[in-house]
Design a protein around this motif. Structure first.
Motif, mmCIF file in Angstrom:
data_model
loop_
_atom_site.group_PDB
_atom_site.id
_atom_site.type_symbol
_atom_site.label_atom_id
_atom_site.label_comp_id
_atom_site.label_asym_id
_atom_site.label_seq_id
_atom_site.Cartn_x
_atom_site.Cartn_y
_atom_site.Cartn_z
ATOM 1 N N HIS A 27 -49.921 -89.901 24.310
ATOM 2 C CA HIS A 27 -49.423 -90.818 23.283
ATOM 3 C C HIS A 27 -50.586 -91.416 22.496
ATOM 4 O O HIS A 27 -50.528 -91.529 21.260
ATOM 5 C CB HIS A 27 -48.615 -91.951 23.931
ATOM 6 N N THR A 65 -36.432 -88.706 13.652
ATOM 7 C CA THR A 65 -36.195 -90.015 13.042
ATOM 8 C C THR A 65 -37.148 -90.280 11.879
ATOM 9 O O THR A 65 -37.027 -91.307 11.209
ATOM 10 C CB THR A 65 -36.351 -91.139 14.087
ATOM 11 N N GLU A 125 -43.984 -92.167 20.546
ATOM 12 C CA GLU A 125 -42.924 -91.979 21.538
ATOM 13 C C GLU A 125 -41.569 -91.689 20.894
ATOM 14 O O GLU A 125 -40.647 -91.215 21.555
ATOM 15 C CB GLU A 125 -42.789 -93.246 22.404
ATOM 16 N N LYS A 126 -41.440 -91.964 19.590
ATOM 17 C CA LYS A 126 -40.147 -91.814 18.920
ATOM 18 C C LYS A 126 -39.832 -90.348 18.624
ATOM 19 O O LYS A 126 -40.745 -89.543 18.383
ATOM 20 C CB LYS A 126 -40.131 -92.609 17.616
ATOM 21 N N SER A 154 -40.225 -86.092 21.028
ATOM 22 C CA SER A 154 -41.083 -87.114 20.430
ATOM 23 C C SER A 154 -42.196 -86.477 19.604
ATOM 24 O O SER A 154 -42.453 -85.265 19.692
ATOM 25 C CB SER A 154 -41.708 -87.981 21.529
ATOM 26 N N GLU A 173 -45.246 -94.577 15.791
ATOM 27 C CA GLU A 173 -45.050 -94.747 17.228
ATOM 28 C C GLU A 173 -44.768 -93.355 17.797
ATOM 29 O O GLU A 173 -43.670 -92.812 17.601
ATOM 30 C CB GLU A 173 -43.886 -95.697 17.496
#
Length: 497
Positions: free
Chosen positions: A120, A142, A137-138, A96, A135
């Motif tokens: 986070h 990505t 946490e991703k 992440s 975000e």
């Protein structure tokens, strides 16, 4: 108290057969952006590695806030407040954003467990301060290159850095990402952080930097306020000579059609792509990022499958299902990603120079070492490759010299058609001219050159004809010397207007 946050004095670094740095100087003020420029092989990478503790200098001193420092390793340099965002990003794509930012700097809660809620939140706040609402946490993979680069900058901010070195930070970014990066650099400067901005793009230096330092052949040349430089003086200081023509175009004699493509199709990528390229000419391919230029070249070379279309070489249809078929047909492909696809970085220069034509260097089922050495020495001389020996690992060479090794590799195949995909990306102006001269020599020999480039001055300066692509389709074609052979016409075709 020193006026400089980081200062390098009289630095010397020697490798076997090479003096990489000699009497090198660098001084960065808090809250300034210092541009650093020099040709490939000038010593920029070595200088960065000295400052970040990767290399220990053979002579010279490093000062941080006026205090003399000695770095045994990168951790000690980071501990002193020096960070580096390298051109090759050090991102773990499966982890992440939070994990990437806090790796080895974990926040723990009661019982020693990782406090992800706090991490986070902090990761989100740090990224927001850099202009990125994400975000955390991703998985990092990505996100695009721009956000991944901001993750690297966030790591630097996390260690309460005094100075950040940015090594060719815009080389893989789109236009909007570059704008965001520059905004971030200015914000960091306003927070009192010193920035060393390493770039080959002169327009970026003039837009962003407060001062610029020039180095050449491992030696310090000059530092001036940005208003005291202009394009010509900066180039002159960098290469040690004046460059009257940045695009030394030489015209060959237009011959027969060397490469003909009819109705090339690839599902969702290419749509009815048709064109002709001639012997003795450079055919330029222009377009925005994602227009389909590289995909077209990969399809022609057999690196990607196609759903339809025909390819002709010298009037004869060829079936190209893989790169081996393309090489056999006399096609050479200098890929955009020279490090990932063009070279074996851990191998010697001489071995990389023969990779595309191994069978030409075999005698009695064994490699002919004498022939390899002879041809390699000839390539190094002809292409002016700066290397201590032919046995040097190619990964140790500068970007421009690596690019010349890739060119030499393909010249040794004695191809008739040369596809150059972004041939001068990430190399300095002096090395660019040497690449252009190689292209000139090829067309004067009657070869066919196809050049993909995102730099419109390069396209217009070196091409005999230009094809423009948009969304996998050809949207324009211009001939050198015609009224429409200009940036405006190309951009209209690229934007579909």
């Amino acid at each position: 108290m020193s006026e400089y946050v980081v200062e390098l004095k009289n630095c010397r670094k020697v490798f076997p057969g090479v003096v990489a740095l000699d009497n090198m100087q660098l001084a960065v003020k808090p809250g300034e952006i210092l541009g650093l420029i020099g040709e490939n092989g000038a010593g920029k990478s070595t200088l960065i590695k000295v400052l970040t503790g990767v290399y220990k200098p053979d002579a010279g001193e490093i000062y941080v806030d006026g205090e003399k420092k000695t770095f045994a390793n990168p951790n000690e340099s980071a501990g002193a407040g020096i960070a580096c965002v390298y051109q090759e990003l050090n991102i773990e794509k499966l982890l992440s954003i939070t994990d990437n930012i806090f790796i080895n700097k974990w926040i723990k809660g009661p019982g020693g467990l990782l406090d992800y809620k706090t991490m986070h939140q902090k990761a989100k706040e740090i990224m927001a301060s850099l202009g990125q609402e994400v975000e955390p946490e991703k998985p990092a993979g990505t996100f695009g290159m721009g956000i991944q680069q901001m993750m690297e900058i966030a790591k630097a901010v996390m260690i309460d850095t005094k100075m950040i070195i940015m090594d060719e930070p815009t080389s893989s970014l789109g236009e909007q990402e570059v704008k965001q990066l520059m905004k971030t650099c200015r914000n960091l400067r306003d927070r009192g952080i010193g920035i060393v901005f390493v770039s080959h793009k002169l327009e970026e230096l003039f837009e962003l930097c407060d001062r610029v330092t020039v180095i050449r052949d491992g030696q310090y040349i000059d530092t001036r306020d940005i208003n005291d430089w202009d394009r010509d003086s900066l180039i002159g200081a960098m290469v040690g000579r004046t460059l009257d023509n940045l695009f030394p175009k030489e015209f060959g004699t237009k011959g027969e059609v060397a490469l003909k493509v009819e109705g090339l199709e690839s599902s969702g990528v290419l749509h009815n792509v048709s064109f002709e390229a001639y012997n003795g000419q450079i055919l330029g391919f222009a377009g925005l990022v994602g227009a389909g230029r590289t995909e077209t070249m990969r399809a022609i070379f057999g690196a990607d499958p196609i759903n339809g279309g025909r390819i002709y070489v010298h009037g004869r249809e060829v079936k190209i299902k893989n790169p081996a078929h393309a090489i056999k047909a006399g096609i050479a492909f200098l890929t955009e990603d020279r490090k990932g696809q063009g070279l074996v970085l851990q191998e010697a220069v001489k071995h990389n120079l023969i990779l595309a034509h191994l069978k030409g260097f075999v005698s009695s089922l064994l490699l002919n070492k004498k022939k390899i050495d002879k041809v390699s020495e000839s390539n190094i001389e002809a292409l002016r490759i700066k290397t201590p020996t032919i046995d040097e690992r190619v990964g140790q060479l500068s970007g421009g010299n690596q690019q010349k090794v890739v060119i030499g590799k393909w010249i040794n195949t004695k191809a008739d058609i040369y596809i150059f995909d972004e041939p001068t990306r990430g190399i300095d102006v002096g090395a660019k001219i040497e690449v252009y001269n190689v292209m000139n020599q090829l067309v004067k020999e009657g070869k066919c050159v196809v050049m993909v480039s995102s730099e419109l001055p390069e396209i217009l300066g070196m091409s005999d004809r230009v094809i423009v692509m948009r969304r996998g389709r050809i949207t324009g074609e211009m001939e050198a010397g015609s009224d429409e052979f200009n940036q405006e016409s190309i951009m209209k075709a690229a934007w579909g207007r």
